[in-house]
Design a protein around this motif. Structure first.
Motif: not given
Length: 312
Positions: A90-91, A121-127
Motif C-alpha cells: 500500500v502506497y 512524498a512524490g517521485g518514483l515510488i515503484f519500478e
C-alpha cells in the motif's frame, strides 16, 4: 490493461454512486490488479464486481481524506478471509502507516499475508522490468498526489516467416535475433536482427489524479498519457465553489488533458448534486467542447486503455 470503477462519487456515498475507488486491471500483463483509493464500502463494491481480492497486488492512496481511505482497513482484513495470501503493498502520503497500524491493532484484525506500507512524498515510488509508477503533489486542502503509471516498451516481434525464408529453423539463434543480435546460418547467410524484428511496442501511460485544483503539478503527470483520469466535482458554472473547496470542474479537467496532449480523458469524482446520468451529461459536454475524447466514468464499467499509435 483496462480501468474499472468501483466508486465515482465525491465526499459521501449516495444511492446511485459510492465514494472513490478505481482499479487498473493488469490481468494480461501481471495477472493482477492495482487499486487507487479505497473509500468506505469499497469491499462491498468488490463483491458486486468480477474482481477477486486475491489478485489485488498494490493499492495507491492519493490522500488521507475519508472518502478515499475509510474502506482500506476493512478491505485489507477481508482480503485474508477471501483467500488472499500473496504479498500486498500500500502506497500513500505520510500518516498512512499510522492510520493503518492503529485501525488494525485496535480492531484486532489479523492480516495473514505480508503487508507493506510505503509512505512517499512524490517521485518514483515503484519500478520493475514492466512498469514504473511516479507520484506528484497536487493542490488540495491536504497533501494530495497524482500517479503516473508507465508501461515499459516491449520488444518487437520476430517475423518468423521471413526468417524461415533464409533457411533458418526455430532454435537458439531465434533467441539471439530476439535480443537484437545478428546471426549467421550454417550456410553462411547473415541475418540482420533489425531486418526481421518489428518496431518495439510502445508502452501505455495511465495518469490518475487525486483531488486537486488546477495546478502546475498535474501537467508533468499527464503529459502524453494514453488515459487521464481526472476529478470533475463540479460543472464550470460552479468554478468559484470548486476553487474554494480545492476541486476542479469538468472544463478544467479537459483543459489539462488538451495541454498535456493526452489521448483520452475519463471524468470521475462527481458531486452528489448530480444524482443521475442525465445530470452528469452536461459535465461531459462541457469537457468535450475542449477535449472531444472525453468519457464519464461509471461504476462497474470497464474502459480499455487504448495504445497510442506511433507518431500520435
Amino acid at each position: 490493461m483496462e480501468v474499472y470503477f468501483l466508486g465515482t462519487n465525491a465526499g459521501i456515498p449516495t444511492l446511485q454512486r459510492n465514494v472513490t475507488s478505481v482499479v487498473l486491471r493488469l490481468l494480461e500483463e501481471r495477472r493482477s490488479f492495482w487499486m487507487f483509493d479505497c473509500g468506505e464500502g469499497t469491499q462491498h463494491q468488490v463483491l458486486r464486481s468480477p474482481l477477486r481480492l486475491g489478485k489485488l497486488e498494490k493499492i495507491f492512496i492519493t490522500h488521507l481524506h475519508g472518502d478515499h481511505l475509510f474502506g482500506l482497513p476493512g478491505l485489507l482484513s477481508s482480503r485474508g478471509y477471501q483467500g488472499g495470501t500473496a504479498p500486498l503493498t500500500v502506497y500513500g502520503p505520510p500518516g498512512l502507516k499510522a492510520y493503518l497500524e492503529v485501525s488494525l491493532a485496535v480492531s484486532q484484525s489479523r492480516i495473514p499475508y505480508k503487508l507493506e506500507v510505503v509512505e512517499h512524498a512524490g517521485g518514483l515510488i515503484f519500478e520493475d522490468d514492466c512498469f514504473k509508477v511516479e507520484a506528484g503533489l497536487l493542490e488540495h486542502r491536504i497533501d494530495s498526489y497524482g500517479y503516473r503509471v508507465t508501461e515499459k516498451d516491449s520488444p518487437g516481434s520476430l517475423n518468423t516467416e521471413l526468417i524461415r525464408s533464409y533457411g533458418l529453423k526455430p532454435g537458439p539463434l531465434y533467441g539471439k535475433l530476439k535480443k537484437g543480435e545478428d546471426v549467421t546460418t550454417e550456410e553462411g547467410v547473415t541475418i540482420i536482427a533489425a531486418d526481421v524484428i518489428s518496431e518495439p511496442k510502445r508502452g501505455r501511460v495511465v495518469t490518475l489524479l487525486g483531488d486537486t485544483r488546477p495546478c502546475a503539478g498535474s501537467l508533468p503527470l499527464a503529459r502524453e498519457a494514453d488515459l487521464v483520469i481526472h476529478e470533475a466535482t463540479f460543472g464550470h458554472d460552479l468554478a468559484e465553489m470548486a476553487y474554494q473547496y480545492h476541486h476542479s470542474t469538468a472544463r478544467q479537467a479537459a483543459e489539462l488533458a488538451k495541454e498535456a496532449g493526452a489521448l483520452q480523458l475519463l471524468l470521475t469524482h462527481f458531486s452528489s448534486r448530480y444524482s443521475s446520468g442525465e445530470e452528469l451529461e452536461p459535465l461531459r459536454e462541457e469537457a468535450a467542447a475542449i477535449f472531444p475524447q472525453t468519457l464519464l466514468a461509471a461504476e462497474f464499467c470497464t474502459f480499455p486503455v487504448v495504445r497510442r499509435r506511433s507518431g500520435h
